[in-house]
Motif scaffolding. Structure first.
Motif, short mmCIF file in Angstrom:
data_model
loop_
_atom_site.label_atom_id
_atom_site.label_comp_id
_atom_site.label_asym_id
_atom_site.label_seq_id
_atom_site.Cartn_x
_atom_site.Cartn_y
_atom_site.Cartn_z
N ALA A 139 45.14 30.33 32.54
CA ALA A 139 44.97 29.03 32.71
C ALA A 139 46.14 28.18 32.42
O ALA A 139 46.51 27.11 32.60
N SER A 184 41.11 26.34 27.22
CA SER A 184 40.91 27.57 28.29
C SER A 184 40.66 28.81 27.56
O SER A 184 39.98 29.76 28.13
N ALA A 243 36.32 33.54 33.15
CA ALA A 243 36.33 34.75 33.39
C ALA A 243 35.50 35.27 34.43
O ALA A 243 35.22 36.56 34.85
N THR A 244 34.39 34.36 34.66
CA THR A 244 33.23 34.83 35.71
C THR A 244 33.97 34.75 37.03
O THR A 244 34.99 33.93 37.54
N PRO A 272 40.15 40.56 31.79
CA PRO A 272 40.79 39.35 31.31
C PRO A 272 42.28 39.61 31.52
O PRO A 272 42.78 40.68 31.40
#
Ligand code: FMN
Length: 336
Positions: A83, A102, A220-221, A280
């Motif tokens: 981000a 973030s 992270a979804t 990630p």
């Protein structure tokens, strides 16, 4: 974090909250980031003698194991798929280490507040919320019986997959990916049992809409599906419909492709949904990108990062679920 609107006279101590924080904390196993935090919670206000007062509940969890210097090399380079770029564009400035707001560090607040919501749901309705890792990368665990799965079984493996053989394969994958300084994604499934029928507000406040929003607000979804989900799009109505049957003095359904929600309102069947998490972004492997000035760079991120977030995201999914259901239960209690 501050939890406002919690009903008074609910038994609540730090132990109720700490249990879930321990399942989220970094450094809990060799499958997570090596950053090690105790994440010990203190209740600052809103309870007395182990009971909530109905006033705001303030909770504090200090950071201990931070190393801002790890992020020095990232000052001029936005991490691909993190981000850094969007925060910089939005604010014209950004936190110099760890992603600031973030960073998934913010999910401590979700888990602490979720534990309060969960205590309310359990005491008032006997609601049970259990999430588990159903896939990591290409490794899919077989379907499990959502009527019986519990957290003790989920926690038998560090990866939090209740199917032992799949858990072993997932663990091997994560160990391999961590050694290769890479990362990988996964899916978390969740069931909510004993949720009263009638929760969820028509049109915009539908139970599944609020659950989707809550889940997609977790860092992270990338995806949410409830009941039959995307697989339902391939089925015929005759195969997809959940026939009604008498159940414990009410109407229940024979199958549960609806995932416990119809018309945005809970129907008394277990709520079942899945959440997809991406790999990630911060990886130690060399990546070609550009810096903020557009100049080519090869980025090799240092620092301590999760190779796969799903084992730690299980309590986050449970907590966000609890907050959505507690809000809907409180709204519904105004009607009766
Ligand atoms: C439990 C958890 C741990 C995470 N750990 C990391 C990490 O170590 N490194 C990283 O780059 N992202 C990590 N993330 C994901 C980032 O927070 C997320 O990708 C980032 O905020 C950008 O948001 P987006 O992926 O939702 O677009 C983690 C997420 C969760 C839920």
């Amino acid at each position: 974090m501050v939890v406002d609107g919690c009903p008074p006279r609910l038994p609540l101590t730090e132990a109720d909250i700490q249990r879930q924080l321990d399942r989220r904390r970094p450094g809990q196993s060799h499958l997570t980031t090596d950053r090690n935090e105790a994440d010990t919670v203190t209740i600052l206000s809103g309870t007395e003698n182990g009971l909530t007062l109905g006033t705001p509940i303030a909770l504090l969890v200090p950071n201990k194991d931070h190393r801002p210097g790890d992020y020095a090399s990232l000052k001029k380079v936005p991490r691909p798929s993190h981000a850094d770029y969007t925060y910089q564009i939005k604010y014209g400035i950004r936190a110099s280490s760890g992603g600031g707001r973030s960073s998934a560090r913010e999910t401590i607040g979700r888990v602490a507040a979720g534990a309060v919501a969960e205590k309310f749901l359990r005491e008032r309705f006997g609601v049970e919320i259990v999430a588990w890792v159903s896939s990591v990368g290409e490794v899919d665990a077989p379907e499990i019986n959502v009527a019986f799965i519990d957290r003790a079984t989920v926690d038998l493996s560090d990866v939090r997959c209740p199917h032992a053989e799949s858990a072993e394969r997932m663990t091997a994958e994560i160990v391999q990916v961590k050694a290769a300084k890479d990362s990988m994604g996964g899916v978390i499934a969740c069931v909510c049992r004993n949720v009263p029928a009638g929760l969820g507000e028509p049109v915009f406040g539908k139970a599944e809409a609020l659950l989707a929003q809550a889940m997609l607000s977790i860092p992270a979804t990338k995806g949410f599906e409830i009941g039959s989900g995307f697989a339902g799009a391939r089925m015929r109505g005759s195969a997809h419909n959940d026939p009604f049957v008498p159940k414990d003095g009410r109407l229940g359904t024979l199958t549960n492709r609806s995932g416990g929600v119809q018309g945005g309102i809970t129907n008394g069947e277990p709520i079942v949904f899945r959440v997809a998490f991406k790999p990630p972004a911060t990886i130690g492997q060399a990546q070609d990108s550009v810096d903020f000035d557009g100049e080519p760079v090869t980025l090799e991120a240092g620092g301590r990062h999760d190779p796969c977030v799903v084992p730690r995201a299980v309590p986050i999914v449970e907590s966000m679920t609890a907050m959505v259901l507690a809000d809907l239960a409180l709204i519904q209690s105004l009607r009766r």
